[in-house]
Motif scaffolding. Structure first.
Motif, short mmCIF file in Angstrom:
data_model
loop_
_atom_site.label_atom_id
_atom_site.label_comp_id
_atom_site.label_asym_id
_atom_site.label_seq_id
_atom_site.Cartn_x
_atom_site.Cartn_y
_atom_site.Cartn_z
N TYR A 80 0.87 -1.18 0.00
CA TYR A 80 0.00 0.00 0.00
C TYR A 80 0.90 1.22 0.00
N GLU A 130 -2.00 4.34 5.55
CA GLU A 130 -1.54 3.92 4.24
C GLU A 130 -2.52 4.32 3.14
N SER A 132 -3.36 3.84 -1.29
CA SER A 132 -3.93 2.81 -2.15
C SER A 132 -3.01 1.61 -2.33
N LYS A 133 -3.63 0.46 -2.56
CA LYS A 133 -2.90 -0.74 -2.96
C LYS A 133 -2.20 -0.48 -4.30
N ASP A 377 -7.92 -9.00 0.76
CA ASP A 377 -8.54 -7.68 0.74
C ASP A 377 -9.47 -7.60 -0.47
N ASN A 391 -9.28 1.85 -3.14
CA ASN A 391 -7.93 1.72 -2.60
C ASN A 391 -7.50 0.27 -2.35
N TYR A 393 -8.70 -1.66 -0.19
CA TYR A 393 -8.72 -1.86 1.26
C TYR A 393 -9.55 -3.09 1.65
N TYR A 394 -9.54 -3.36 2.94
CA TYR A 394 -10.49 -4.27 3.54
C TYR A 394 -11.76 -3.49 3.87
N ASN A 448 -13.45 0.61 6.79
CA ASN A 448 -12.53 0.20 5.74
C ASN A 448 -11.12 0.62 6.12
N LEU A 449 -10.15 -0.23 5.79
CA LEU A 449 -8.78 0.00 6.25
C LEU A 449 -7.82 -0.90 5.49
N SER A 450 -6.53 -0.64 5.66
CA SER A 450 -5.51 -1.42 4.94
C SER A 450 -5.07 -2.65 5.71
N GLY A 457 -12.53 4.10 9.19
CA GLY A 457 -12.43 4.68 7.85
C GLY A 457 -13.32 5.89 7.67
#
Length: 817
Positions: A80, A130, A132-133, A377, A391, A393-394, A448-450, A457
């Motif tokens: 990320y 963090e 974006s992926k 994710d 992003n 994210y989860y 939502n989160l990394s 989020g």
């Protein structure tokens, strides 16, 4: 000379696996060669989602399969965008008790606008953490041309995790193999020259403009003839964060030479590549200079077959535990992914070879994107583009919950460990959310989160997510499901009980106001991402989702204390929790006869919305069943039927969740229509990875990873006392077999076969403990024979009670209506 690819037919043998002498399994047969097959490959970088996927949950690769100009994208769970120094973590205010009380009172008095205005004004949420992926880099492998290419194929072997690319040219028959080792945590690639020929090629680590990296990221080549090494600095002001990819290059015969970032192999018999990736959150230059990855790669065997044996002992051993056969023909099983998808588009009946394949692909993709430290994710673990949807994210209000839905019942505890570990890792952030935003003890989910921490989020006016309190119930359910399947009291005591106790403390603090009947009001409540019809405000009262989450947490907490013999030790706490549970508001039924999404008068349902959050009461929580409450069960059926009149806003996760709900409501027609929709409207890429929307819009593994759970639930549904056979099997699946499903009562469905043309079902069940299990078949049971004591059931003629002994398989034959 233009490179052309010739298409050819492959013949695949179909093997039968006979289990415990069950002759019907021999007749049906499990296809031992469970693969994805294609005669085409992505022609441009933008088509990366059609590349075949491999991974071990920590690293992932996307293999295009171009014979002479190969592209392999490398991904990593940790990739990320680095934290910017000025935005180290998400932050938000400590909301005052006075403001929290005012929000509660506004909601209690139905002053919705004032409640929403105040809740949005006081949270003070600021983004951070963090970004974006993103992909890591690509490996390019180029081989000089020598005549026309024919006999091309690419195969993804779901059992071993190998991606195999084959072709023929003037030099002979070529083969290139790749997998991501679960045992050794390394990407293994092997390219062998044709018999009697030599291998000449170039290999480099680089990037593509289609990856859309930010302009201020710095890419540095540090390669030599032994190790290709690409080092990457994130933009400035990220605490010196960076990452790298290192590939050890070993040749059998021939020579290696390096020029810049391009390594040339000359006159070799074969090349083996061992690659690792790593992200460094600070001082990346110091980490690079330690050459830790190079030293780890030196310690590994370079023998492909030895490395593959480690993969078979891990990945394949897990994957093979559950098998599905839908009586597809050998000829159909030999068709390519593209051909099967095309056939399904023109048929309203199941193309059984495709349904078998997406089941296997889903189990494969889920396992390949799961490790012991993290679950999949939104992207599983794969992306070819920094512009990842949401992003990458989860998302904890549906997406993650759906992706892992088949993990427990599909007998993949090694993959589920990543989910359990991440939830425990997020716990401190969840506690911060609850304390600061709601003034409570316990946990409030992060939205939502990394995956690094649980801080909540994006909060905004449409989405005051700090009041989605029921989410923790859904997130903790898989822990309970694991216990129901395994009976592991150590897990229950050490891992689930502490989390449930936190939720007990949360509800002690959060539930304050009561209605005229003396029931608690969820004064400040949200049904995820939804709003009551016509209101255009999100924060209201008594979302069924929130009530269901509270019921699950509190009832399961009390049950857990009883199971662990802690009634005396925690007597005062249990009394508090039971008192709260007894005063939770009841679910309501609307004028349509449907279960209401908000258990509050005047808040009307929006049937068209993509989420079915109120129906977590049906799946996964199984609070509402045909036996627990016929009135609520019928209302849930009506709610599903009403939502099925719309399209779930085209969202894959909406279709998937509603399919799981339909399976638990014994609605085979709804399950069938949803699976067909996903297969007919281009949710599936040719790789059998999936998109979030139809027409290949936005890469997302929700659909792929969830599909096995839908199929398992439509074939075998279970709760602590009941196993329901074929509860929602589609009409066209008249014959088939399944093996290895775990029931939520410590019973394994070692195998089950059915032939509905003959109205027969055969199964072998094995229980870990002595117990009575109710076996149900909703069509009605004409007759039953079993090597066990069989008795009548209070359910009626659709069920029987089976006496089971620990460790003893019970073979059962049913004749059904």
């Amino acid at each position: 000379m233009k490179r052309s690819i010739g298409k050819f037919a492959l013949l695949f043998a179909v093997f039968c696996v006979c289990s415990k002498g069950n002759t019907s399994f021999a007749q049906t047969g499990f296809n031992k060669q469970r693969i994805g097959l294609s005669y085409e490959f992505p022609k441009t970088y933008k088509d990366w989602a059609n590349g075949f996927l491999a991974g071990n949950g920590k690293m992932g690769i996307i293999v295009f399969g171009n014979p002479l100009d190969e592209t392999v994208i490398f991904d990593d769970r940790k990739f990320y965008m680095a934290v910017i120094d000025s935005l180290r973590d998400r932050s938000f205010n400590q909301v005052s008790e006075a403001d929290l009380k005012l929000i509660r009172d506004y909601c209690t008095n139905e002053n919705w606008k004032a409640a929403n205005d105040l809740a949005n004004r006081v949270h003070g949420w600021k983004n951070g953490g963090e970004g974006s992926k993103h992909p890591g880099f690509e490996m390019k492998i180029n081989i000089p041309e020598s005549g026309h290419i024919s006999n091309y194929s690419r195969v993804c072997d779901y059992r071993t995790g190998e991606i195999i690319v084959k072709w023929t040219d003037n030099r002979g028959k070529w083969e290139r193999r790749s997998f991501v080792s679960r045992k050794d945590n390394v990407v293994v690639q092997y390219l062998k020259a044709p018999s009697g020929a030599k291998l000449n090629c170039t290999i480099q680590l680089t990037t593509d403009e289609g990856m859309h990296f930010p302009a201020d990221m710095k890419f540095t080549n540090a390669s030599n003839s032994g190790f290709l090494n690409l080092r990457v600095n994130y933009p400035v002001n990220t605490n010196g964060a960076g990452y790298e990819g290192v590939a050890r290059v070993v040749v059998d015969g021939g020579k290696k030479s390096i020029n810049g970032n391009i390594l040339t192999v000359t006159n070799a018999n074969a090349v083996t590549l061992l690659t690792k990736t790593e992200k460094y959150y600070s001082n990346c230059e110091n980490q690079w200079n330690k050459r830790n990855i190079q030293n780890k790669l030196k310690s590994l065997s370079v023998n492909y077959n030895i490395l593959l044996q480690g993969q078979k002992a891990t990945h394949q051993a897990i994957f093979d535990r559950v098998k599905l056969d839908l009586n597809a023909s050998a000829a159909d099983r030999a068709l390519s992914n593209e051909e099967l998808l095309s056939r399904q588009k023109s048929s309203d009946k199941a193309v059984t070879a495709l349904w078998e394949r997406v089941f296997d692909a889903g189990r494969y993709n889920y396992l390949s994107s799961s490790s012991d430290v993290a679950p999949p994710d939104l992207l599983g673990i794969w992306t070819g583009d920094c512009k990842a949807g949401w992003n990458g994210y989860y998302f904890l209000d549906a997406n993650l919950n759906l992706q892992i839905a088949g993990g427990n019942i599909g007998d993949m505890p090694e993959a589920m460990e990543g989910y359990f570990t991440m939830m425990e890792r997020l716990k401190d952030g969840f506690k911060t959310n609850a304390s600061k935003l709601l003034g409570t003890r316990g946990m409030l989910s992060g939205g939502n989160l990394s995956g690094l921490n649980g801080l909540i989020g994006a909060l905004n006016y449409y989405f005051p997510y700090q009041y989605v309190t029921g989410e923790m119930g859904w997130l903790l359910y898989p822990f309970w499901e694991h216990y129901l399947i395994t009976g592991d009291k150590v897990f229950l005591r050490r891992r689930l009980l502490p989390l449930l106790k936190d939720m007990g403390y949360f509800y002690e603090d959060f539930l304050v106001n009561k209605d005229k009947n003396g029931n608690f009001i969820f004064a400040g409540s949200i049904s995820p991402e939804s709003q009551p019809a016509g209101l255009k405000l999100s924060l209201v009262n008594n979302a069924t989702f929130d009530i269901a989450g509270a019921k699950f947490c509190l009832s399961t907490l009390i049950k857990t204390c009883e199971i662990l013999g802690m009634q005396q030790e925690l007597s005062s706490e249990i009394a508090k929790w039971q008192a709260i549970l007894d005063k939770l508001p009841p679910y309501l039924i609307n004028d349509d006869g449907a279960l209401k999404e908000w258990a509050w008068p005047g808040l009307n349902d929006d049937y068209a919305h993509r989420h079915s959050s109120h129906l977590i009461t049906v799946w996964p929580l199984e609070e509402i069943t045909a036996e627990s409450s016929s009135e609520l069960y019928k209302a849930a059926q009506t709610a599903l039927n009403k939502k099925d009149e719309y399209d779930y806003q085209g969202a894959g996760h909406g279709i998937v969740h509603s399919a799981l709900i339909a399976a638990n409501l014994n609605n085979a027609k709804s399950v069938n229509s949803k699976i067909l929709r996903l297969l007919k409207t281009d949710f599936y890429f040719t790789s059998l990875a999936t998109a979030h929307y139809s027409n290949f819009k936005v890469f997302c593994t929700d659909v792929s990873n969830s599909m096995p759970a839908i199929m398992m639930e439509m074939l075998v549904n279970s709760n602590p006392k009941v196993i329901d056979l074929l509860p929602a099997v589609p009409e066209s699946l008249t014959k088939g077999a399944v093996a290895g499903i775990k029931a939520r009562n410590r019973v394994t469905v070692e195998n089950m076969s059915w032939d509905l043309n003959k109205n027969t079902i055969e199964c072998i069940l094995r229980s870990d403990i002595d117990q009575q299990i109710t076996l149900a078949q909703r069509r009605g049971i004409k007759s039953i024979s079993a090597k066990a004591k069989v008795g009548p059931s209070s359910i009626g003629n659709t069920a029987r009670v089976i006496e089971m002994k620990a460790g003893q398989p019970v073979k059962i034959n049913l004749q059904v209506e």
